[in-house]
Enzyme design. Sequence first.
Site, PDB file in Angstrom:
ATOM      1  N   ASP A 160      10.154  -1.663  -7.857  1.00 37.07           N
ATOM      2  CA  ASP A 160      10.215  -0.629  -8.888  1.00 37.07           C
ATOM      3  C   ASP A 160      11.596  -0.691  -9.528  1.00 37.07           C
ATOM      4  OD1 ASP A 160       9.644   1.789 -10.440  1.00 37.07           O
ATOM      5  OD2 ASP A 160       8.023   2.070  -9.007  1.00 37.07           O
ATOM      6  N   HIS A 231       8.611  -0.688 -15.035  1.00 42.31           N
ATOM      7  CA  HIS A 231       9.105  -0.444 -13.668  1.00 42.31           C
ATOM      8  C   HIS A 231       9.801  -1.696 -13.132  1.00 42.31           C
ATOM      9  CE1 HIS A 231       7.617   3.617 -12.871  1.00 42.31           C
ATOM     10  NE2 HIS A 231       6.512   3.306 -13.529  1.00 42.31           N
ATOM     11  N   GLU A 293       2.998   3.320 -16.838  1.00 43.04           N
ATOM     12  CA  GLU A 293       4.210   3.888 -17.413  1.00 43.04           C
ATOM     13  C   GLU A 293       5.173   2.832 -17.976  1.00 43.04           C
ATOM     14  OE1 GLU A 293       4.576   7.764 -14.494  1.00 43.04           O
ATOM     15  OE2 GLU A 293       5.414   5.878 -13.771  1.00 43.04           O
TER      16      GLU A 293
HETATM   17  C1  ACM Z   1       2.044   6.359 -10.911  1.00 45.92           C
HETATM   18  O1  ACM Z   1       2.106   7.428 -10.294  1.00 45.92           O
HETATM   19  N1  ACM Z   1       2.931   6.060 -11.830  1.00 45.92           N
HETATM   20  C2  ACM Z   1       1.020   5.400 -10.639  1.00 45.92           C
END
Ligand code: ACM
Length: 511
Positions: A160, A231, A293
């Site tokens: 991440d 991410h 995201e």
């Molecule tokens: C997530 O909670 N961004 C998958």
Amino acid sequence: MIPQPVSVVPAGGAFALGPSTPLEAPAELAGVASWLRSALRCPLAPGEGGVRLRVDPALGPEAYVLTCAPERLEITGGSPAGVFYGGQTLRQLLPPAALRRAGPTGWPVPAGTITDRPGFGWRGVLLDVARHFRPVAEVLRFIDLAAFHKLNVLHLHLTDDQGWRLEVPGWPRLTEVGAWRAESMLGARQHARFDGRPHGGFYTADDLREIVAYAAERHVRVVPEVDMPGHMQAAVAAYPTLGNGFAGGVRTSWGISPHVLNLGDEALDFCRAVLDHLCDLFPSELIGIGGDECPTGEWGGEDRQPAFTALMAGHLASRGRRVYGWDEILEGGAPRGAVVAAWRGAEPALVAARLGHEVVSCPDLAVYLDYRQSDDPGEPTPVGTRLTLADVYAFTPVPEGLPAERRELVLGGQANVWTEHLESARRVDYQTYPRLCAFAEAVWDTPGRSYESFEARLPGHLARLDALGVDYRPLTGPRPWDARPDAPGNPRDRADRLAELAAMTARLPRP
Ligand code: ACM
């Protein structure tokens, strides 16, 4: 027992399990037999007239029948996994002390017949080892406890913005640079507090092989995830040429980094190299590419993610694998064969299934175990909406309104343990248990299950967790030492979150 078996018919008497009990098992059950010996701390030498393990493919693959009489204890499974679940049930038939790693090893097993099978084939739990690294031993313990509750998938979130947690051949800076950050946020990001303390760690290929093998012995498949193309700040910090001009370090704040991959040739080669490495280490047909995201700001607002996802899906297909991705991959068209992890409510699960995708339901409002467990201000770093034990129990993977003919596309559910605010094994235990027990029964989906019955069985089960050394959240609420006044949270309101989710999913296709 938790999860409650489908049928329990008690009979009179008991089988005396002890150090001299013989065990009869065919070669294909050697793995389960070896696990059972160690789990029961019983030698169970080969021989007849004691415990007998069998496979009968006429049962469903994860189904089992446990028959216990004073003269014999037999577990028949539809496959080795079914026999394993019968073995886990056997452990719960013994007193909690039998779960300790020292003490007596002889116990009476109450006679009777248990017939059991799960309602869902995907009974998963995600562990985020990116936000806070977990040593291998902790991951193995996490798997062991999940398997105790008959869960069968570990979704391992390996990378991440805040940390890259695996070695990849040819890309040494991923772990030299990307596996540590200068400090971490203390509490929710709204408070902008930092701890001034470096954090890091990563897995070697041998570490990951060990995790995979240990999980396989417990019939848990490990689905690895490297989140892309967003991410990715840790990777871009390690190799700035993969990014869009970002020249900083691994992200120290929680939240979503705007610094994503540039999707040029080098970045695509990089992603393919990472996926190849995952394919080499993880036998799972599904490989997680995240996809959630991903801000498009650095691409000038152009959404280049769908084309990227299609390329990665093609690459995985060339290795005989399929994409596992968050529901954002539906925006712009998910690749055929992709399995969708629907986390933004019921709507993405419905959309995915209508489009013919297999779905794993993991809505944040039901199964995000980092979310706070009560309104008590003493909850450690209370974030998210309130998610009580009863709320988790009420979870069902099949979204309301799903046409019956699409039901088979819902593989099951997954509880997600995000670890921004869980810096220790103790904090992971607190957020995970006993809510994961409720989740386990929800996805085992025993016909007629009820929270009242679960609640009545829970104290007995907590005694098992005590014996297993789990530092679960007490039913009475947080203890004084659970509070984290140094790391304040950001409790959310359910209505606000629902409105936010509606806005977030507005871009989903409406088939
Ligand atoms: C997530 O909670 N961004 C998958």
